[in-house]
Design a protein around this motif. Structure first.
Motif, PDB file in Angstrom:
ATOM      1  N   MET A  61       0.746  -1.246  -0.102  1.00  0.00           N
ATOM      2  CA  MET A  61      -0.071  -0.121  -0.073  1.00  0.00           C
ATOM      3  C   MET A  61       0.809   1.207   0.057  1.00  0.00           C
ATOM      4  O   MET A  61       1.777   1.507   0.731  1.00  0.00           O
ATOM      5  N   GLN A  62       0.564   2.202  -0.763  1.00  0.00           N
ATOM      6  CA  GLN A  62       1.298   3.584  -1.155  1.00  0.00           C
ATOM      7  C   GLN A  62       0.427   4.672  -0.647  1.00  0.00           C
ATOM      8  O   GLN A  62      -0.651   4.605  -0.747  1.00  0.00           O
ATOM      9  N   LEU A  63       0.991   5.787  -0.140  1.00  0.00           N
ATOM     10  CA  LEU A  63       0.285   6.997   0.272  1.00  0.00           C
ATOM     11  C   LEU A  63      -0.316   7.516  -0.938  1.00  0.00           C
ATOM     12  O   LEU A  63      -1.470   8.111  -0.674  1.00  0.00           O
ATOM     13  N   ASP A  64       0.049   7.377  -1.994  1.00  0.00           N
ATOM     14  CA  ASP A  64      -0.456   8.038  -3.269  1.00  0.00           C
ATOM     15  C   ASP A  64      -1.706   7.406  -3.652  1.00  0.00           C
ATOM     16  O   ASP A  64      -2.659   7.646  -4.027  1.00  0.00           O
ATOM     17  N   ASP A  65      -1.823   5.646  -3.206  1.00  0.00           N
ATOM     18  CA  ASP A  65      -3.090   5.157  -3.428  1.00  0.00           C
ATOM     19  C   ASP A  65      -3.995   5.598  -2.282  1.00  0.00           C
ATOM     20  O   ASP A  65      -5.418   5.692  -2.701  1.00  0.00           O
ATOM     21  N   LEU A  66      -3.565   5.819  -1.279  1.00  0.00           N
ATOM     22  CA  LEU A  66      -4.554   6.457  -0.053  1.00  0.00           C
ATOM     23  C   LEU A  66      -5.022   7.947  -0.688  1.00  0.00           C
ATOM     24  O   LEU A  66      -6.217   8.111  -0.445  1.00  0.00           O
ATOM     25  N   ARG A  67      -4.170   8.537  -1.220  1.00  0.00           N
ATOM     26  CA  ARG A  67      -4.908  10.019  -1.643  1.00  0.00           C
ATOM     27  C   ARG A  67      -5.719   9.893  -2.815  1.00  0.00           C
ATOM     28  O   ARG A  67      -6.509  10.532  -2.915  1.00  0.00           O
ATOM     29  N   ALA A  90     -10.060  12.147 -10.782  1.00  0.00           N
ATOM     30  CA  ALA A  90      -8.869  12.302 -11.780  1.00  0.00           C
ATOM     31  C   ALA A  90      -8.576  13.879 -12.315  1.00  0.00           C
ATOM     32  O   ALA A  90      -7.683  14.119 -12.273  1.00  0.00           O
ATOM     33  N   ASP A  91      -9.502  14.594 -12.579  1.00  0.00           N
ATOM     34  CA  ASP A  91      -9.579  15.885 -12.714  1.00  0.00           C
ATOM     35  C   ASP A  91      -8.861  16.724 -11.606  1.00  0.00           C
ATOM     36  O   ASP A  91      -7.889  17.531 -11.731  1.00  0.00           O
ATOM     37  N   ARG A  92      -9.336  16.461 -10.359  1.00  0.00           N
ATOM     38  CA  ARG A  92      -8.781  17.084  -9.262  1.00  0.00           C
ATOM     39  C   ARG A  92      -7.288  16.665  -9.030  1.00  0.00           C
ATOM     40  O   ARG A  92      -6.577  17.515  -8.633  1.00  0.00           O
ATOM     41  N   LEU A  93      -6.883  15.496  -9.436  1.00  0.00           N
ATOM     42  CA  LEU A  93      -5.672  15.024  -9.067  1.00  0.00           C
ATOM     43  C   LEU A  93      -4.583  15.103 -10.257  1.00  0.00           C
ATOM     44  O   LEU A  93      -3.523  14.833 -10.403  1.00  0.00           O
ATOM     45  N   GLN A  94      -5.335  15.471 -11.369  1.00  0.00           N
ATOM     46  CA  GLN A  94      -4.615  15.794 -12.695  1.00  0.00           C
ATOM     47  C   GLN A  94      -4.173  14.558 -13.236  1.00  0.00           C
ATOM     48  O   GLN A  94      -2.930  14.246 -13.601  1.00  0.00           O
ATOM     49  N   LEU A  95      -4.994  13.287 -12.957  1.00  0.00           N
ATOM     50  CA  LEU A  95      -4.451  11.805 -13.737  1.00  0.00           C
ATOM     51  C   LEU A  95      -5.452  11.437 -14.627  1.00  0.00           C
ATOM     52  O   LEU A  95      -6.590  12.127 -14.548  1.00  0.00           O
ATOM     53  N   SER A  96      -5.219  10.351 -15.330  1.00  0.00           N
ATOM     54  CA  SER A  96      -6.265   9.929 -16.148  1.00  0.00           C
ATOM     55  C   SER A  96      -7.170   9.171 -15.496  1.00  0.00           C
ATOM     56  O   SER A  96      -6.850   8.655 -14.158  1.00  0.00           O
ATOM     57  N   MET A 126      -8.821  -0.088  -7.555  1.00  0.00           N
ATOM     58  CA  MET A 126      -8.916  -1.597  -7.731  1.00  0.00           C
ATOM     59  C   MET A 126      -7.802  -2.302  -7.155  1.00  0.00           C
ATOM     60  O   MET A 126      -7.950  -3.330  -6.334  1.00  0.00           O
ATOM     61  N   ALA A 127      -6.552  -2.087  -7.365  1.00  0.00           N
ATOM     62  CA  ALA A 127      -5.203  -2.372  -6.681  1.00  0.00           C
ATOM     63  C   ALA A 127      -5.519  -2.336  -5.366  1.00  0.00           C
ATOM     64  O   ALA A 127      -4.853  -3.183  -4.566  1.00  0.00           O
TER      65      ALA A 127
END
Length: 296
Positions: A1-7, A22-28, A37-38
């Motif tokens: 588990m990674q902190l980025d996944d928690l965010r 995704a828009d808020r995090l600027q990710l796809s 899912m992971a």
């Protein structure tokens, strides 16, 4: 588990949609969905229920969300405390405040604080219920009145005068109370915990509490104020709730020669958040602004 996944997970729950997160995090959107899912796979539980319109959070998912929010807050606090380059307010601040006070006095200040602190985001809930600050994941809460015993840190922000009041019609059609003891003869409109403890006055240098009864109790001061304006009885309310009605003549004060102890506005927050630069900055900002706007 990674902190980025928690965010990513916390942002997804807040937004209730993968696209918005995704828009808020600027990710796809696809990346956000895969990471959630992971995370579910690594935990071995279902966190979200997906449908075509929005996401629903499972009971376990909500519990994990609260824990993840606290973990991220702890990490943010640690980063702020350890890095001199980040010794300024930043990150999300979840705040609970009373409804009437929040609308009248807090609302005009939030924008000014955000303008001065562009790296801060505020999630503000205005409600007259007493929230569980720790259990519900709030960073801080504003509370008015006597505080219940708890492990929360409390910082005094301001004091408010209490006034006994009624409508002019009520005062003119019934003999008004001359002393606090005579309140027992009147229908009293009960605000919050005073419904259980009574109304207090300073008499001969000591605080005395008088039992009162009436047809209405509410945890919102505006409800009590409006009932008093309608002539339903006598109310005992903070000045900030009734100032406008007093100025317009909709309400008049009673028992002017008897002073009630002021009620106090506090900022409360968990002990583990007392090192937060953002909480300290917002608390100090409110204390300074209230000193100017409320004269306290």
């Amino acid at each position: 588990m990674q902190l980025d996944d928690l965010r990513i997970y916390v942002a997804t729950v807040d937004a209730r949609r993968f696209t918005a997160a995704a828009d808020r995090l600027q990710l796809s959107k696809q990346f956000v969905s895969r990471r959630v899912m992971a995370l579910e796979a690594s935990l071995g539980v279902r966190l979200l229920v997906r449908n075509t319109r929005k996401l629903a959070v499972t009971d376990l998912g909500y519990e994990f969300y609260e824990r993840a929010t606290r973990i991220l807050a702890e990490v943010s606090d640690a980063e702020q405390a350890m890095s001199s380059q980040r010794a300024h307010p930043r990150g999300l601040l979840r705040v609970s405040a009373p409804l009437s006070f929040g609308m009248v006095h807090l609302s005009p200040l939030v924008g000014a604080f955000l303008s001065s602190n562009p790296e801060v985001r505020i999630d503000l809930e205005l409600s007259d219920r007493t929230v569980d600050v720790v259990g519900e994941g709030y960073d801080m809460a504003l509370r008015i009145g006597t505080l219940a015993d708890s492990t929360l840190i409390a910082q005094k922000l301001a004091e408010f005068r209490m006034n006994v009041c009624c409508s002019a019609v009520y005062r003119n059609t019934r003999r008004p109370p001359a002393t606090p003891a005579e309140l027992a003869r009147h229908p009293c409109l009960l605000y919050g915990e005073e419904a259980r403890t009574g109304w207090s006055f300073v008499i001969d240098g000591a605080v005395r509490t008088f039992e009162v009864h009436g047809p209405l109790r509410a945890n919102n001061g505006e409800v009590i104020r409006d009932a008093a304006i309608a002539g339903a009885g006598v109310a005992w309310l903070p000045e900030f709730i009734i100032a406008g009605a007093l100025a317009s003549g909709q309400l008049v004060t009673l028992l002017e020669s008897f002073v009630s102890p002021p009620i106090t506005l506090y900022a409360v927050y968990p002990q583990h958040r007392q090192s937060s630069v953002t909480i300290r900055a917002f608390t100090q900002f409110l204390r300074e602004r209230f000193a100017k706007t409320l004269g306290v």
